[in-house]
Design a protein around this motif. Structure first.
Motif, short mmCIF file in Angstrom:
data_model
loop_
_atom_site.label_atom_id
_atom_site.label_comp_id
_atom_site.label_asym_id
_atom_site.label_seq_id
_atom_site.Cartn_x
_atom_site.Cartn_y
_atom_site.Cartn_z
N LEU A 1 0.80 -1.22 0.00
CA LEU A 1 0.00 0.00 0.00
C LEU A 1 0.84 1.28 0.00
O LEU A 1 0.29 2.38 -0.10
N HIS A 2 2.16 1.13 0.11
CA HIS A 2 3.03 2.31 0.19
C HIS A 2 3.12 3.00 -1.17
O HIS A 2 3.40 2.37 -2.20
N GLN A 3 2.86 4.31 -1.19
CA GLN A 3 2.93 5.11 -2.40
C GLN A 3 4.19 5.96 -2.41
O GLN A 3 4.61 6.48 -1.38
N ALA B 1 6.71 -0.45 -10.83
CA ALA B 1 5.75 0.26 -9.98
C ALA B 1 4.56 0.71 -10.81
O ALA B 1 4.66 0.86 -12.04
N ARG C 1 3.41 2.35 -6.30
CA ARG C 1 3.33 1.15 -5.45
C ARG C 1 4.01 -0.02 -6.13
O ARG C 1 3.93 -0.17 -7.35
N ASP C 2 4.63 -0.87 -5.36
CA ASP C 2 5.39 -2.00 -5.89
C ASP C 2 4.44 -3.05 -6.47
O ASP C 2 3.59 -3.60 -5.75
N ARG D 1 2.18 -6.05 -4.59
CA ARG D 1 0.73 -5.99 -4.76
C ARG D 1 0.21 -7.26 -5.45
O ARG D 1 -0.90 -7.72 -5.18
#
Length: 271
Positions: A34-36, A53, A58-59, A63
């Motif tokens: 969830l990291h942007q 990404a 996001r990776d 995901r």
């Protein structure tokens, strides 16, 4: 035509790999799904980010693993529900026959006549937990097929000598079903269940792609492809890798399911 055993083993290895990776995704040394990061927007695949990404930085690899976990839960949950309900109902129809069978077949025909997509949309639109709604909706869609498979096999086994001998020995219907019929129903239901898991995985991805699956920010393979489809020419990796993971998993499930079905048919023919 029988496929080489190496194909079957590769399919098993792939399923084991993605299953293990999805279940242990929270403990793997990968980025937060969830990291942007605006600095990583649409970044192509690299050593640091294997799948690149997406448009929010996001990776995609992280995901994809977390998205596959949702696909796994929906697939196994819906197919498990359909197998349990369908087996119980199908055995009752095939063993007791008479008015019980007629009522069950009428209900099954009604479910088959109802458009599956309309049923799923109606179920998903109803208030409640999104994951539970999708599992129940797909489970209901699969119940008619599992019921018919269970009924057909029950009719076949119920007329064989070992069931007749059990009745002559005075065994109750519950003991005959539990000790004689159900163990023989496990192989065909398991083989069909593996094929259903592949169908359920594809159905979950399609629902998520249409916005009817698990809502964001939770990642799912279908919603990942839907969210990046407008940028597919600019950053094809954001769509390609989730789609490839889904394709390989469904393909492997079909290979394994067909092999299990072939082995079961071979044993049944030898018997």
């Amino acid at each position: 035509m029988r496929k080489p055993r190496s194909v079957y083993r590769i399919a098993l290895a792939w399923l084991a790999l993605v299953l293990l990776a999805a279940l242990t995704a929270d403990w793997l040394p990968i980025r937060d799904a969830l990291h942007q990061s605006l600095a990583d927007m649409l970044k192509p695949p690299s050593a640091a980010q294997w799948f690149g990404a997406d448009s929010l930085g996001r990776d995609v690899f992280s995901r994809s693993l977390h998205g596959f976990r949702i696909t796994l839960m929906v697939s196994l949950g819906s197919v498990g529900l359909a197998l349990v309900v369908g087996t119980v109902v199908g055995v009752c129809a095939g063993y007791f026959r008479g008015w019980i069978e007629r009522v069950i077949l009428i209900v099954i025909d009604v479910l088959l006549a109802f458009p599956p997509l309309v049923l799923v949309i109606a179920m998903v639109a109803y208030p409640g937990l999104p994951l539970a709604k999708v599992v129940i909706a797909l489970g209901i869609v699969f119940v008619p097929a599992t019921t018919r498979i269970a009924r057909a096999n029950t009719l076949r086994f119920a007329g064989l000598e070992f069931v007749t001998a059990a009745r002559a020995a005075g065994m109750s219907d519950a003991r005959i079903i539990g000790r004689e019929l159900l163990p023989n129903l496990v192989p065909p239901m398991l083989a069909y269940g593996l094929l259903l898991v592949a169908i359920a995985a594809l159905a979950e991805a399609a629902l998520s792609f249409l916005g009817l699956g698990i809502p964001p920010p939770a990642p799912s393979l279908g919603s990942m492809m839907a969210g990046e489809q407008s940028r597919v020419m600019e950053a094809p990796h954001a769509v390609f890798f989730p789609a490839l993971m889904l394709f390989l998993t469904i393909f492997a499930l079909n290979i394994v399911g067909e092999e299990v079905q072939r082995r079961h048919d071979g044993r049944a023919g030898a018997a």
